[in-house]
Design an enzyme around this catalytic site. Structure first.
Site, PDB file in Angstrom:
ATOM      1  N   LYS A 124       0.854  -1.195   0.000  1.00 18.39           N
ATOM      2  CA  LYS A 124       0.000   0.000   0.000  1.00 18.39           C
ATOM      3  C   LYS A 124       0.892   1.248   0.000  1.00 18.39           C
ATOM      4  O   LYS A 124       1.103   1.892   1.037  1.00 18.39           O
ATOM      5  CB  LYS A 124      -0.945  -0.017   1.202  1.00 18.39           C
ATOM      6  CG  LYS A 124      -2.125   0.949   1.059  1.00 18.39           C
ATOM      7  CD  LYS A 124      -3.143   0.722   2.166  1.00 18.39           C
ATOM      8  CE  LYS A 124      -4.327   1.662   2.074  1.00 18.39           C
ATOM      9  NZ  LYS A 124      -5.162   1.441   0.892  1.00 18.39           N
ATOM     10  N   GLU A 138      -8.811  -5.441  -9.573  1.00 16.78           N
ATOM     11  CA  GLU A 138      -9.520  -4.759  -8.494  1.00 16.78           C
ATOM     12  C   GLU A 138      -9.929  -3.382  -8.985  1.00 16.78           C
ATOM     13  O   GLU A 138      -9.837  -3.081 -10.182  1.00 16.78           O
ATOM     14  CB  GLU A 138      -8.626  -4.643  -7.259  1.00 16.78           C
ATOM     15  CG  GLU A 138      -7.305  -3.934  -7.523  1.00 16.78           C
ATOM     16  CD  GLU A 138      -6.383  -3.942  -6.320  1.00 16.78           C
ATOM     17  OE1 GLU A 138      -6.848  -4.207  -5.187  1.00 16.78           O
ATOM     18  OE2 GLU A 138      -5.183  -3.661  -6.504  1.00 16.78           O
TER      19      GLU A 138
END
Length: 281
Positions: free
Chosen positions: A145, A177
């Protein structure tokens, strides 16, 4: 900000901070319900993994757990112990003379933690949202992330310009995603999503939902949905820290299934809402 509590307007970052010049850092966003962080242990584990993955070392007195305690104090100071809020944590490699290689030993990371009031997307949760498909142009370590979100920003802007909530990213003919969410779809009666590998960020709500689905006897098949299967979808929903379980009822201007939230989506919405209300971790 770097150990000091300051008004948001007074927070400052050096122009030589590596987060500013290189996007060299990682972050987390936590959901807060009545002062309680939801799924905090999942977030702590992911933050540690991201830090290790990009080789950022925290100062000796710092840790993901300490950041959470600082966040709790911020919630109190900002009067956010009731209702919903978010907590943002960001760590960069620090400020030093610009050079692509890592800075000298002893350069302290820049740590920024903030909280803010949050209002859930209630209308989309009830009636469903729209989405588009878009090429996945991101790097090869989407499981970390990091602050390198330019491809996400560009795809998200395209979605906004087309009047939709999210973009489903497609890499080599496979749905990975969204720009800020994970996607699940029902194909031939089976709930499917992309496996947790380097092509997707292991979303916290995604992880929580995996366990909750098992508890209500819903099987989850981590077989990617191919772009050629999209017309066969009978249900589609996205998950995220601030999106919960959000039905998607139109994709590329075409209805998904019957064009309304499906039965399985509604069931997972209910069990997640129960977990949020109980402060589950």
């Amino acid at each position: 900000m770097n150990g000091a509590f300051v008004p948001r307007a007074e927070a400052r970052v050096s122009v030589e901070d590596r987060g500013f010049v290189f996007g060299d850092g990682v972050y987390e966003v936590l959901r807060i319900i009545n002062g309680r962080p939801f799924a905090a242990s999942f977030h702590n584990t992911r933050l540690k993994r991201s830090l290790e993955g990009v080789r950022i070392s925290l100062a000796a007195e710092d840790s993901a757990e300490r950041f959470l305690e600082i966040g709790r104090q911020l919630l109190k100071e900002n009067g956010l112990l009731q209702g919903e809020a978010t907590m943002y944590m960001q760590v960069t490699r620090g400020a030093t003379t610009r050079a692509h290689n890592f800075p000298p030993a002893g350069t302290l990371p820049t740590v920024y933690i903030s909280v803010a009031r949050f209002a859930p997307y209630s209308e989309f949760a009830q009636n469903g949202a729209s989405a588009i498909t878009h090429p996945d142009l991101r790097w090869g370590r989407c499981d970390l992330k990091t602050l390198n979100l330019l491809p996400n920003v560009l795809a998200s802007q395209v979605a906004k310009e087309r009047g939709t909530f999210e973009a489903m990213l497609i890499r080599d003919g496979v749905v990975t995603e969204g720009t800020k969410t994970n996607f699940f779809g029902v194909v031939d009666g089976t709930l499917r999503t992309h496996p947790s590998d380097n092509h997707i960020l292991p979303g916290i709500t995604r992880s929580v939902l995996h366990e909750l689905a098992r508890s209500v006897k819903i099987d989850l098949d981590e077989t990617p949905i191919r772009s050629s299967e999209l017309p066969k979808l009978t249900e589609l929903f996205l998950t995220g820290t601030t999106t919960d379980v959000m039905p998607v009822v139109t994709l590329d201007d075409k209805p998904v299934g019957k064009g309304k939230p499906g039965e399985l989506t509604r069931k997972l919405q209910r069990v997640l809402a129960e977990s949020l209300a109980s402060g589950g971790d």
